[in-house]
Design an enzyme around this catalytic site. Structure first.
Site, PDB file in Angstrom:
ATOM      1  N   GLY A 272       1.702   3.863   4.754  1.00  0.00           N
ATOM      2  CA  GLY A 272       2.585   3.040   3.947  1.00  0.00           C
ATOM      3  C   GLY A 272       2.931   1.702   4.561  1.00  0.00           C
ATOM      4  N   SER A 273       2.571   0.597   3.926  1.00  0.00           N
ATOM      5  CA  SER A 273       2.764  -0.708   4.543  1.00  0.00           C
ATOM      6  C   SER A 273       2.389  -1.801   3.561  1.00  0.00           C
ATOM      7  CB  SER A 273       1.909  -0.803   5.804  1.00  0.00           C
ATOM      8  OG  SER A 273       0.619  -0.305   5.542  1.00  0.00           O
ATOM      9  N   ARG A 274       2.215  -3.044   4.075  1.00  0.00           N
ATOM     10  CA  ARG A 274       1.817  -4.149   3.204  1.00  0.00           C
ATOM     11  C   ARG A 274       1.029  -5.172   4.014  1.00  0.00           C
ATOM     12  NH1 ARG A 274       7.329  -7.431   1.721  1.00  0.00           N
ATOM     13  NH2 ARG A 274       6.133  -9.365   1.713  1.00  0.00           N
TER      14      ARG A 274
ATOM     15  N   MET B 133       0.844  -1.198   0.000  1.00  0.00           N
ATOM     16  CA  MET B 133       0.000   0.000   0.000  1.00  0.00           C
ATOM     17  C   MET B 133       0.872   1.237   0.000  1.00  0.00           C
ATOM     18  SD  MET B 133      -2.823  -1.173   2.830  1.00  0.00           S
ATOM     19  CE  MET B 133      -1.596  -1.947   3.886  1.00  0.00           C
TER      20      MET B 133
END
Length: 232
Positions: free
Chosen positions: A197-199, A109
């Site tokens: 911001g990440s996954r 993301m």
């Protein structure tokens, strides 16, 4: 499991962003008023106002909370748990829980994506575990194991176990998980939220049909990323 329950909520912005947007908005307003007084509404003030407006618009987009419903039957379906882009599709050795080979699909993301997370399958939450860690860039392979993350183990109606992992990134510093041990879970419901911001990684049984490609954009709760092999 019984009939899926549709919960209708008239929400425009995610609750995780309420305080952030309020405090940032107040700070920007104060800075804007000061700049206006110092520059008397001149070009520098206009440029600053434009930059702050763009930044605030990005933050509002980030904290959007779209209400989505998967349009068809969910049996055997695995949906994208997040908006973003597919950065990993590979067979891996999962040594923490399954101790065997699994198919991993990872969705990254960016700052411009909605950061709400959805349950990828209908079923039951077996357990939720949170782990402290580092904050490497989220798309790096080592981020899945070494970054701060939350593991949510899900069990489908036919007994298949799916691991969903929320992973913090270089900027993300807060993982929020709404999933609770032993609760029923449904596609269309929010699993959690990750800020800035990440996954999200999904570990699937071997033999699962993968329905996405590397680099493909995904829409949380809408894009079918896989179809489970029936165990019945």
């Amino acid at each position: 499991m019984g009939q899926r329950i549709k919960k209708i909520k008239n929400i425009r912005l995610h609750r995780e962003g309420s305080n952030t947007l309020l405090y940032v908005g107040i700070a920007m307003l104060a800075v804007g008023l000061l700049a206006w007084r110092l520059d008397d509404g001149g070009l520098r003030f206009k440029c600053l106002a434009a930059v702050m407006a763009v930044v605030y618009a990005i933050m509002v987009n980030f904290f959007r909370c779209p209400i989505r419903y998967f349009p068809t039957d969910t049996e055997g379906i695995v949906v994208a748990p997040a908006d973003g882009r597919v950065v990993v599709i590979e067979e891996v050795e999962e040594t923490n829980y399954f101790h065997d080979r699994r198919l991993m699909v990872s969705i990254f993301m960016s700052l411009f994506n909605v950061h709400a997370n959805w349950f990828p399958v209908d079923g039951r939450v077996k357990f939720v575990k949170h782990f402290n860690g580092n904050f490497y860039k989220a798309w790096l392979p080592k981020a899945s194991e070494e970054n701060e993350h939350a593991d949510i183990m899900l069990e489908t109606d036919d007994g298949q176990e799916i691991l969903c992992r929320q992973v913090a990134g270089a900027v993300a510093r807060r993982i929020v998980t709404y999933a609770k041990d032993d609760e029923d879970c449904y596609i269309d419901e929010h699993l959690g939220f990750i800020k800035f911001g990440s996954r999200v990684d999904v570990y699937l049984p071997l033999g699962t049909e993968i329905c996405v490609k590397m680099g493909q954009s995904t829409t949380g709760d809408q894009t079918v990323i896989a179809r489970l092999k029936s165990e019945k």
